[in-house]
Design a protein around this motif. Structure first.
Motif, mmCIF file in Angstrom:
data_model
loop_
_atom_site.group_PDB
_atom_site.id
_atom_site.type_symbol
_atom_site.label_atom_id
_atom_site.label_comp_id
_atom_site.label_asym_id
_atom_site.label_seq_id
_atom_site.Cartn_x
_atom_site.Cartn_y
_atom_site.Cartn_z
ATOM 1 N N GLN A 89 -4.950 -29.412 109.951
ATOM 2 C CA GLN A 89 -6.376 -28.638 110.364
ATOM 3 C C GLN A 89 -6.211 -27.269 110.703
ATOM 4 O OE1 GLN A 89 -7.455 -31.561 113.478
ATOM 5 N NE2 GLN A 89 -9.239 -32.249 112.356
ATOM 6 N N LEU A 90 -5.318 -26.793 111.638
ATOM 7 C CA LEU A 90 -5.294 -25.386 111.918
ATOM 8 C C LEU A 90 -4.848 -24.430 110.637
ATOM 9 C CD1 LEU A 90 -3.641 -25.817 115.290
ATOM 10 C CD2 LEU A 90 -5.902 -24.847 114.855
ATOM 11 N N THR A 91 -4.076 -24.937 109.705
ATOM 12 C CA THR A 91 -3.379 -24.156 108.604
ATOM 13 C C THR A 91 -4.199 -24.554 107.404
ATOM 14 O OG1 THR A 91 -1.766 -25.875 108.398
ATOM 15 C CG2 THR A 91 -1.405 -24.167 109.881
ATOM 16 N N CYS A 92 -4.964 -25.352 107.230
ATOM 17 C CA CYS A 92 -5.784 -25.511 105.941
ATOM 18 C C CYS A 92 -7.161 -24.807 105.835
ATOM 19 C CB CYS A 92 -5.718 -26.943 105.369
ATOM 20 S SG CYS A 92 -4.372 -27.635 105.103
ATOM 21 N N TYR A 93 -7.666 -24.496 104.694
ATOM 22 C CA TYR A 93 -8.968 -23.918 104.394
ATOM 23 C C TYR A 93 -9.503 -24.573 103.256
ATOM 24 C CZ TYR A 93 -12.747 -20.548 102.958
ATOM 25 O OH TYR A 93 -13.905 -20.139 102.613
ATOM 26 N N ASN A 94 -10.689 -25.260 103.282
ATOM 27 C CA ASN A 94 -11.320 -25.856 102.222
ATOM 28 C C ASN A 94 -10.229 -26.938 101.455
ATOM 29 O OD1 ASN A 94 -13.705 -24.684 102.437
ATOM 30 N ND2 ASN A 94 -13.250 -23.281 100.807
ATOM 31 N N TYR B 14 11.093 -33.159 111.473
ATOM 32 C CA TYR B 14 9.829 -33.117 112.416
ATOM 33 C C TYR B 14 9.466 -34.375 112.961
ATOM 34 C CZ TYR B 14 9.589 -28.422 110.372
ATOM 35 O OH TYR B 14 9.975 -27.227 110.121
ATOM 36 N N LYS B 15 9.056 -35.378 112.140
ATOM 37 C CA LYS B 15 8.712 -36.763 112.685
ATOM 38 C C LYS B 15 7.696 -36.440 113.752
ATOM 39 C CE LYS B 15 11.519 -39.539 110.424
ATOM 40 N NZ LYS B 15 11.257 -40.736 109.773
ATOM 41 N N LEU B 16 6.557 -35.782 113.396
ATOM 42 C CA LEU B 16 5.417 -35.677 114.509
ATOM 43 C C LEU B 16 4.641 -36.688 114.556
ATOM 44 C CD1 LEU B 16 4.587 -31.741 113.998
ATOM 45 C CD2 LEU B 16 5.923 -32.993 115.901
ATOM 46 N N VAL C 261 -0.820 -34.951 115.616
ATOM 47 C CA VAL C 261 -0.277 -33.862 115.973
ATOM 48 C C VAL C 261 -0.323 -33.538 114.478
ATOM 49 C CG1 VAL C 261 1.716 -32.379 116.452
ATOM 50 C CG2 VAL C 261 1.100 -34.320 118.175
ATOM 51 N N ALA C 262 0.145 -34.125 113.793
ATOM 52 C CA ALA C 262 0.513 -33.664 112.174
ATOM 53 C C ALA C 262 -0.850 -33.449 111.634
ATOM 54 C CB ALA C 262 1.161 -34.784 111.422
ATOM 55 N N THR C 263 -1.799 -34.227 111.955
ATOM 56 C CA THR C 263 -3.384 -33.778 111.499
ATOM 57 C C THR C 263 -3.691 -32.494 112.309
ATOM 58 O OG1 THR C 263 -3.715 -36.364 111.615
ATOM 59 C CG2 THR C 263 -5.654 -34.701 111.758
ATOM 60 N N ARG D 143 -0.161 -32.778 106.286
ATOM 61 C CA ARG D 143 -0.057 -33.695 107.356
ATOM 62 C C ARG D 143 1.224 -34.600 107.031
ATOM 63 N NH1 ARG D 143 -5.185 -37.509 108.415
ATOM 64 N NH2 ARG D 143 -4.628 -38.159 106.414
ATOM 65 N N GLY D 144 1.128 -35.030 105.849
ATOM 66 C CA GLY D 144 2.237 -36.002 105.336
ATOM 67 C C GLY D 144 3.694 -35.386 105.782
#
Length: 562
Positions: free
Chosen positions: A149-154, A137-139, A143-145, A128-129
């Motif tokens: 969320q979409l790319t992390c698991y546990n 990027y500077k999202l 949006v970064a969150t 996210r950071g």
């Protein structure tokens, strides 16, 4: 919205990924992303297992879209800034362990540094950071969150998701640049392959400076949020075996001879006893094939991967070991009855017939409770690998002759070992399943493939008579190789497999056109075998496959003798 850096809201993420906003919120906050993974282990090339956390289809497709967008954006940034990526060699098109190792070939000193818990180091907050604060990027934080969320698991990047490789690479770019600066200071070359960092030099004075270099490098790595695995970090001298990502780099890129000898010994144990071990644990034939494939990759890279003469007729000794395994896996120790068809559409017809008649052929196919079919037979797939190592790439009599040569002493050019005799001498066990060579019934036509093949294998008059009566025959005693054909239809002297369909099926129109078996048909009026076979596959449930029973009965009868 063309670029990922232009996303400014949660709904914008949904638009960018081309899904309804409600679907995105359902995945994130109701279904929960962590519930959309399947965890399993896969065998490593060198032994042991790797934990994989793979996303299910819906999440995987979103991650794939995201990954593709990130690759495209990164590429545009590189072009814009005139940057040529040469430091990272994992997960990138045109890069590999070979391009990584090549940089460190023939050096006085090679230092390998391993990063501990690589994928786990990319935790949710870090992802996210990065997307929120990185200048490219500077999202917005929301949006970064969502991207995290979409790319992390546990709570971290999973090994097994399509989005993980690109994210690790773009986050590691700053580390790569800073390590390169340190490397240049000490006159070292530097590359990274995922969590494997390699430094090399021909500078004799490096031994006096290595402690200072190591200290600076370690500080930079820890500042970047990683830890060094000191147990896997080592300095290799030119007079010892130097290895980079598993490859020996002293003079040329090569495989460790010990690795090859162990692989060959594993194969011998498999042929002799049916089992073998890798590092003390039971191995699979897929692992063994992976090892031979890895060895072959290196040989091709070193010697002849650009050489057009490097083909089936110019195999090396190590290639022939791989060839032997391919014969053993696909033909001698095949895990299912194997059907090798003369034409590429024939397999589709047989599969469709089996699905229609599944209740009558339980040894060949079964239907699960969910309606899916499970085939208990397989069909030979012509692959690049089989073409290169066994000269099996085309349909028709020539390819089937090639298979026969590997079973017999009949070798026209000295390139076909008699693997049947070889394996029969090594082991007391015999093949568990038959191999069927399936031809159209054109035995009376000397210009057709079946007649040509029968002449080639030199069936006796008695054998030929049996074959005409039974429509099948074992070609070689103490083998699993059988010749099979369909019955003659309507008193004809010859019949193709398409003749087993009734007139109603053969006259079906597709796109307003009728089926033609002729190669030079009028495309404005007719369609060919490929479209016809697709039609059969789609409509198997309502087609009359009665005349296929004779062929399926032959296949079943042979199987019952095993």
């Amino acid at each position: 919205m063309d670029k990922i850096c232009d996303i400014n809201s949660r709904s914008g993420v949904a638009d960018f990924l081309d899904i309804p906003y409600k679907q995105l919120t359902y995945i994130l906050y109701i279904k929960k992303v962590d519930s959309l993974y399947i965890s399993f282990e896969i065998p490593k090339k060198y032994g042991g297992f790797r934990q994989i956390n793979a996303p299910k289809d819906n999440l995987k497709s979103l991650q794939k879209k995201l990954a593709d967008s990130l690759w495209m954006y990164q590429d545009s940034l590189w072009r814009e800034k005139n940057i040529k990526s040469s430091l990272s060699h994992a997960f990138e098109k045109g890069k590999s362990i070979f391009t990584n190792a090549r940089i460190h070939k023939n050096k006085r000193f090679v230092m390998n540094v391993d990063l501990e818990g690589f994928f786990e180091s990319f935790h949710f907050g870090r992802i996210r950071g990065f997307f929120e604060k990185n200048r490219d990027y500077k999202l917005p934080i929301e949006v970064a969150t969502v991207l995290a969320q979409l790319t992390c698991y546990n709570g971290h990047l999973p090994q097994g998701a399509p989005s993980s490789p690109i994210i690790t690479n773009i986050i590691c770019q700053i580390l790569d640049v800073r390590l390169l600066e340190i490397a240049k200071k000490y006159r070292l070359d530097y590359t990274r392959y995922a969590d494997d960092l390699t430094f090399s030099t021909n500078e004799k004075s490096f031994m006096k400076k290595q402690e200072f270099f190591y200290e600076e490098m370690q500080v930079e790595i820890e500042n970047a949020g990683f830890r060094i695995n000191h147990n896997k970090t080592r300095l290799q001298h030119y007079y010892s075996k130097q290895k980079v990502t598993g490859l020996v780099v002293n003079e040329k890129i090569n495989i460790d001879n010990i690795y090859y000898r162990k692989t060959r010994a594993m194969a011998h144990n498999l042929y002799k006893t049916g089992i073998f071990k890798i590092d003390g644990s039971p191995g699979t034939i897929e692992q063994l094939e992976g090892r031979f494939s890895f060895i072959n990759q290196i040989d091709r890279y070193n010697h002849s991967f650009y050489d057009k003469k490097y083909n089936f007729y110019n195999l090396t000794g190590r290639d022939k070991q791989y060839q032997k395994l391919l014969f053993y896996k696909n033909f001698y120790s095949n895990s299912k009855p194997l059907i090798i068809t003369e034409g590429k559409t024939d397999a589709k017809y047989i599969e469709a017939a089996l699905k229609n008649l599944h209740a009558d052929y339980p040894t060949l196919i079964s239907k699960k409770r969910n309606g899916a079919f499970e085939f208990k037979v397989s069909f030979l797939k012509r692959t690049t690998r089989l073409k290169h190592f066994m000269n099996l790439d085309q349909y028709g009599a020539d390819t089937i002759k090639g298979i026969y040569r590997f079973y017999s002493q009949k070798d026209d050019n000295g390139k076909y070992p008699n693997y049947l005799a070889m394996f029969n001498n090594i082991t007391e066990s015999r093949p568990r399943y038959p191999v069927y060579l399936l031809f159209d019934n054109e035995l009376k036509n000397k210009d057709k493939p079946l007649r040509e093949f029968v002449s080639y294998v030199r069936l006796t008059e008695s054998q030929r008579s049996d074959f005409e009566s039974n429509l099948n025959i074992k070609l070689i005693e103490d083998s699993n190789l059988h010749l099979v054909t369909n019955q003659l239809m309507g008193g004809a002297d010859e019949s193709e497999i398409e003749d087993l369909f009734d007139s109603v099926t053969l006259s079906q129109k597709v796109g307003g056109k009728t089926f033609s078996r002729n190669k030079n048909y009028d495309i404005n009026k007719h369609y060919g075998k490929e479209i016809f076979s697709d039609f059969i596959a789609r409509n198997y449930s309502r087609i009359d496959f009665t005349e296929f029973r004779c062929l399926l009965d032959s296949i079943t009868k042979i199987l019952e003798t095993y």
